[in-house]
Design a protein around this motif. Structure first.
Motif, PDB file in Angstrom:
ATOM      1  N   LEU A 135      -6.725  -6.547  -7.858  1.00 51.60           N
ATOM      2  CA  LEU A 135      -5.520  -6.921  -7.114  1.00 51.60           C
ATOM      3  C   LEU A 135      -5.873  -7.536  -5.766  1.00 51.60           C
ATOM      4  O   LEU A 135      -5.213  -8.483  -5.314  1.00 51.60           O
ATOM      5  N   ALA A 136      -6.911  -7.022  -5.120  1.00 53.09           N
ATOM      6  CA  ALA A 136      -7.339  -7.574  -3.832  1.00 53.09           C
ATOM      7  C   ALA A 136      -7.698  -9.050  -3.967  1.00 53.09           C
ATOM      8  O   ALA A 136      -7.406  -9.858  -3.080  1.00 53.09           O
ATOM      9  N   ALA A 137      -8.329  -9.401  -5.074  1.00 54.12           N
ATOM     10  CA  ALA A 137      -8.718 -10.791  -5.297  1.00 54.12           C
ATOM     11  C   ALA A 137      -7.513 -11.694  -5.527  1.00 54.12           C
ATOM     12  O   ALA A 137      -7.578 -12.904  -5.298  1.00 54.12           O
ATOM     13  N   ASP A 264       6.328  -3.513 -11.315  1.00 52.20           N
ATOM     14  CA  ASP A 264       4.954  -3.713 -11.780  1.00 52.20           C
ATOM     15  C   ASP A 264       3.998  -3.776 -10.598  1.00 52.20           C
ATOM     16  O   ASP A 264       4.347  -3.426  -9.468  1.00 52.20           O
ATOM     17  N   GLU A 265       2.780  -4.241 -10.854  1.00 54.48           N
ATOM     18  CA  GLU A 265       1.714  -4.181  -9.857  1.00 54.48           C
ATOM     19  C   GLU A 265       1.936  -5.070  -8.643  1.00 54.48           C
ATOM     20  O   GLU A 265       1.182  -5.000  -7.667  1.00 54.48           O
ATOM     21  N   HIS A 266       3.003  -5.901  -8.646  1.00 55.64           N
ATOM     22  CA  HIS A 266       3.323  -6.705  -7.459  1.00 55.64           C
ATOM     23  C   HIS A 266       3.721  -5.838  -6.266  1.00 55.64           C
ATOM     24  O   HIS A 266       3.706  -6.310  -5.129  1.00 55.64           O
ATOM     25  N   LEU A 267       4.097  -4.589  -6.521  1.00 57.59           N
ATOM     26  CA  LEU A 267       4.498  -3.693  -5.441  1.00 57.59           C
ATOM     27  C   LEU A 267       3.423  -2.638  -5.198  1.00 57.59           C
ATOM     28  O   LEU A 267       2.986  -1.963  -6.123  1.00 57.59           O
ATOM     29  N   LEU A 268       3.004  -2.520  -3.937  1.00 55.09           N
ATOM     30  CA  LEU A 268       2.063  -1.497  -3.510  1.00 55.09           C
ATOM     31  C   LEU A 268       2.750  -0.621  -2.476  1.00 55.09           C
ATOM     32  O   LEU A 268       3.633  -1.076  -1.732  1.00 55.09           O
ATOM     33  N   PHE A 269       2.348   0.648  -2.384  1.00 48.93           N
ATOM     34  CA  PHE A 269       2.852   1.560  -1.369  1.00 48.93           C
ATOM     35  C   PHE A 269       1.747   1.847  -0.356  1.00 48.93           C
ATOM     36  O   PHE A 269       0.580   1.996  -0.725  1.00 48.93           O
ATOM     37  N   ALA A 270       2.127   1.936   0.930  1.00 48.48           N
ATOM     38  CA  ALA A 270       1.206   2.334   2.003  1.00 48.48           C
ATOM     39  C   ALA A 270       1.793   3.559   2.683  1.00 48.48           C
ATOM     40  O   ALA A 270       2.932   3.533   3.166  1.00 48.48           O
ATOM     41  N   GLY A 271       1.026   4.637   2.744  1.00 45.86           N
ATOM     42  CA  GLY A 271       1.581   5.935   3.097  1.00 45.86           C
ATOM     43  C   GLY A 271       2.063   6.114   4.515  1.00 45.86           C
ATOM     44  O   GLY A 271       3.062   6.795   4.761  1.00 45.86           O
ATOM     45  N   THR A 272       1.363   5.525   5.495  1.00 41.57           N
ATOM     46  CA  THR A 272       1.727   5.712   6.900  1.00 41.57           C
ATOM     47  C   THR A 272       1.479   4.405   7.636  1.00 41.57           C
ATOM     48  O   THR A 272       1.498   3.336   7.048  1.00 41.57           O
ATOM     49  N   ASN A 273       1.249   4.506   8.939  1.00 40.60           N
ATOM     50  CA  ASN A 273       0.896   3.332   9.732  1.00 40.60           C
ATOM     51  C   ASN A 273      -0.210   3.726  10.712  1.00 40.60           C
ATOM     52  O   ASN A 273      -1.276   4.110  10.283  1.00 40.60           O
ATOM     53  N   GLU A 274       0.031   3.688  11.983  1.00 41.00           N
ATOM     54  CA  GLU A 274      -1.001   3.940  12.994  1.00 41.00           C
ATOM     55  C   GLU A 274      -0.906   5.378  13.511  1.00 41.00           C
ATOM     56  O   GLU A 274      -0.487   5.619  14.650  1.00 41.00           O
ATOM     57  N   VAL A 275      -1.298   6.334  12.710  1.00 34.03           N
ATOM     58  CA  VAL A 275      -1.160   7.748  13.085  1.00 34.03           C
ATOM     59  C   VAL A 275      -2.166   8.112  14.172  1.00 34.03           C
ATOM     60  O   VAL A 275      -3.379   7.952  13.992  1.00 34.03           O
TER      61      VAL A 275
END
Length: 487
Positions: A135-137, A264-275
């Motif tokens: 996915l990164a590529a 589908d894989e077009h959506l990613l989740f990121a858990g937090t931000n600048e903790v």
């Protein structure tokens, strides 16, 4: 007398004169009705789908259930796009509604099915074939929808910090400019309607879904996170707050994950931000680092527990304060029950005096521009290269591709003459070098766009029209992204 009156009406109609009513009578036309689908399926959250209907006569439509709301109940002949809206299903059971469409003597029924609010469903790998490295590529160049959905409701919501309400036209313009990935910073805490169980307002989930859909439906990768959000999580990596913050973190991510479970894989989740500890930017203590990493683990566990496509979704976790050096020194990746589906996220705003410091900051950056003034004693090209090389060694090479979630440099628009010219050139050179260096080491770059393009701002698009407002920065980003992801 009646026969004469009828004859008169026929004559005046023929002459183009209206006596009573000369319009066509639908009852004398053989009605035709075409409905694009026989059924619609929805997840358990508040959602909307469009339905095309075509008729040669006037039509009416109605829903059997109050939770299924139609954008129109009647219309004239022709082709129409009807919005079918469902409210969130708070029960565990699948429910159905019947939408009845009548056109003349023709009657059709549309079945509406909505799944129940089941936290866990069987794993589904359909549309989720790409692991993190693959996915990164695929993500070439990223852009932040900054200062928009992360604005707390108490501060005015989406438009509270001066940006326009996001439209699909804007997302299409961003893609056309060369970006194929968009990070969506998002607030959730201020949209909780029931503090006892942290229930998010259905209207907010539906609005965030609209913006995610703008991306995914246009073949743009989207990253959805919990951002600053008033600081309830971001500024509290302490033992005193750990239990209550993790409880809320789990509750919010369970709801978010269920709402978007079918994507589908077009959506990613990121858990937090600048903790980080509020207003403290030094190295974390053992306490700070331990608690911050527990927030990452809670996020991963909550998402995976919802099943469906979330069992394979690529997830993004953050280093302490998204700092590269702190990540290299202290970061321990969360455990996961699926392999090779995790990214690490860092941010890069070095040197601060050039990128973010408004008063008394540096006007220039980089070797070609030190002839025009001070560029600082650190954070230059060699430091940039070393920073991302360390990301590769410590994360990418160990199977964790990296997201550069934010970077950029403010525009010092109060400069004049040659000083302004060289400053703007230097900014463009900076972002080009950051992008090209990041990609060289397997890091996917996402530029921070906060909306405005004037003094001390970083915007490159007019949020109302989608027009490019900073072509020079855009050129630098696109030129830098020409470096291919190397793995």
């Amino acid at each position: 007398m009646m026969n004469n009156l009828k004859l008169l009406s026929i004559v005046v109609c023929f002459l183009g004169i209206s006596l009573f009513s000369c319009s066509s009578d639908d009852s004398k036309v053989e009605a035709e009705l075409v409905v694009a689908k026989e059924s619609l399926s929805f997840g358990n959250g508040a959602e909307m789908q469009k339905l095309a209907i075509k008729s040669n006569v006037d039509w009416q439509m109605s829903s059997s259930e109050s939770w299924c709301v139609l954008s129109a109940s009647s219309g004239k002949s022709g082709t129409h796009q009807i919005e079918v809206n469902v409210t969130a299903n708070a029960t565990n059971d699948t429910r159905q509604a019947v939408v009845t469409i009548i056109a003349g003597s023709v009657k059709k029924a549309l079945i509406i099915a909505q799944e129940g609010n089941v936290d866990n469903i069987p794993a589904d790998q359909t549309g989720m074939s790409s692991d993190a490295k693959t996915l990164a590529a695929k993500m070439k160049l990223g852009w932040n929808l900054g200062n928009t959905l992360e604005v707390p409701f108490t501060s005015g919501g989406e438009t509270g910090w001066g940006n326009e309400k996001t439209t699909e036209a804007l997302i299409k313009a961003v893609k056309a400019a060369g970006f194929n990935a968009i990070r969506i910073p998002c607030a959730w805490d201020s949209y909780i309607e029931d503090p006892s169980n942290y229930t998010i307002k259905a209207s907010w989930l539906a609005r965030v879904k609209e913006v995610v859909d703008y991306c995914v439906s246009n073949d743009v990768y989207a990253i959805l996170n919990i951002h600053w959000d008033g600081g309830w999580l971001e500024t509290n990596p302490t033992y005193a707050k750990q239990e209550v913050v993790n409880k809320k973190q789990a509750a919010l991510w369970t709801q978010i994950a269920v709402q978007f479970r079918n994507y589908d894989e077009h959506l990613l989740f990121a858990g937090t931000n600048e903790v980080h500890v509020e207003n403290v930017y030094t190295e974390p203590t053992t306490e700070n680092n331990t608690v911050q990493q527990s927030y990452n683990q809670t996020f991963v566990d909550a998402v995976r527990a919802t099943g469906g496509k979330n069992a394979y979704r690529n997830l993004i976790v953050q280093t302490y304060n998204t700092n590269i050096g702190y990540g290299v020194k202290f970061m321990k990746m969360p455990t996961d029950n699926v392999s090779n589906r995790m990214f690490v996220e860092v941010h890069y705003y070095d040197p601060y005096d050039f990128t973010l410091k408004e008063e008394g900051g540096l006007n220039y950056w980089g070797e070609p521009y030190k002839q025009y003034g001070a560029v600082g004693s650190w954070g230059q090209e060699a430091d940039l290269d070393a920073a991302f090389a360390s990301v590769k060694t410590n994360f990418v090479d160990k199977g964790y591709p990296a997201i550069l979630g934010e970077f950029g440099a403010i525009k010092r628009a109060t400069l004049t003459g040659d000083a302004l010219t060289h400053h703007l050139e230097s900014r463009a050179y900076y972002v080009k070098q950051v992008v090209s260096t990041a990609k060289k080491y397997g890091v996917v770059p996402f530029y921070w766009d906060n909306g405005p393009s004037g003094n001390n701002a970083m915007g490159i698009f007019n949020r109302a029209t989608g027009a490019v407002s900073d072509q020079q920065i855009l050129n630098g980003l696109v030129e830098g992204s020409a470096v291919n992801y190397p793995f």
